[in-house]
Design a protein around this motif. Sequence first.
Motif, mmCIF file in Angstrom:
data_model
loop_
_atom_site.group_PDB
_atom_site.id
_atom_site.type_symbol
_atom_site.label_atom_id
_atom_site.label_comp_id
_atom_site.label_asym_id
_atom_site.label_seq_id
_atom_site.Cartn_x
_atom_site.Cartn_y
_atom_site.Cartn_z
ATOM 1 N N VAL A 291 0.862 -1.179 0.000
ATOM 2 C CA VAL A 291 0.000 0.000 0.000
ATOM 3 C C VAL A 291 0.901 1.232 0.000
ATOM 4 C CG1 VAL A 291 -1.701 1.343 1.287
ATOM 5 C CG2 VAL A 291 -1.941 -1.140 1.124
ATOM 6 N N THR A 292 0.637 2.124 -0.945
ATOM 7 C CA THR A 292 1.377 3.376 -1.042
ATOM 8 C C THR A 292 0.444 4.516 -0.645
ATOM 9 O OG1 THR A 292 2.734 2.472 -2.823
ATOM 10 C CG2 THR A 292 2.705 4.882 -2.577
ATOM 11 N N VAL A 293 0.869 5.292 0.337
ATOM 12 C CA VAL A 293 0.105 6.440 0.816
ATOM 13 C C VAL A 293 0.822 7.687 0.299
ATOM 14 C CG1 VAL A 293 -0.765 7.655 2.846
ATOM 15 C CG2 VAL A 293 -0.537 5.155 2.887
ATOM 16 N N THR A 294 0.113 8.499 -0.479
ATOM 17 C CA THR A 294 0.728 9.683 -1.086
ATOM 18 C C THR A 294 -0.008 10.941 -0.661
ATOM 19 O OG1 THR A 294 1.381 8.384 -3.012
ATOM 20 C CG2 THR A 294 1.401 10.792 -3.260
ATOM 21 N N GLY A 295 0.738 11.867 -0.082
ATOM 22 C CA GLY A 295 0.203 13.174 0.270
ATOM 23 C C GLY A 295 0.703 14.189 -0.741
ATOM 24 N N GLY B 84 -3.808 23.058 1.694
ATOM 25 C CA GLY B 84 -3.534 21.943 2.590
ATOM 26 C C GLY B 84 -2.928 20.777 1.837
ATOM 27 N N MET B 85 -3.138 19.579 2.353
ATOM 28 C CA MET B 85 -2.637 18.371 1.700
ATOM 29 C C MET B 85 -3.784 17.418 1.445
ATOM 30 S SD MET B 85 1.087 17.472 3.322
ATOM 31 C CE MET B 85 1.523 16.393 1.983
ATOM 32 N N THR B 86 -3.722 16.724 0.330
ATOM 33 C CA THR B 86 -4.674 15.650 0.057
ATOM 34 C C THR B 86 -3.912 14.338 0.109
ATOM 35 O OG1 THR B 86 -4.335 15.846 -2.330
ATOM 36 C CG2 THR B 86 -6.176 17.080 -1.388
ATOM 37 N N TRP B 87 -4.577 13.296 0.577
ATOM 38 C CA TRP B 87 -3.943 11.992 0.741
ATOM 39 C C TRP B 87 -4.674 10.961 -0.103
ATOM 40 C CZ3 TRP B 87 0.567 11.726 3.306
ATOM 41 C CH2 TRP B 87 0.904 12.821 4.107
#
Length: 125
Positions: free
Chosen positions: A97-101, A107-110
């Motif tokens: 699983v790759t989590v990208t912000g 702000g930031m989206t994930w």
Amino acid sequence: DYVTRAKWQSQIAQLETWKTTVALCAQENAGDLVGTCAADASVTTTQTDTTTALFTPPVPQVTLLAAAPTFTLAGTGTGATAIAVLTGGAALANCVVTVTGTVEPTGMTWTYADGGGCTKQKTGF
């Protein structure tokens, strides 16, 4: 596969402090993930030990992972990214699983992506 998805959710939940740390660093430094935030071990270190610092990237249940998670920062300003990669062991169906912000103007989206031949059925993403 409910059990595997639940185990993955436990792993991802442990990344919340890291995500907050990255987002705060980006906000306080005009999105400069590479220059300022990359110098901060609390957002970039690949960890195998949870005793080093309060804001050190988390170590999800390492016994369920095939390897320690990796944390990478890339770019400056809008469009810069923070990436965490978790590689699951047998208990996590060997999924990745790759989590990208991504730094946005406000702000930031994930986002979350499956790898290792897995789908939402196994990881919940």
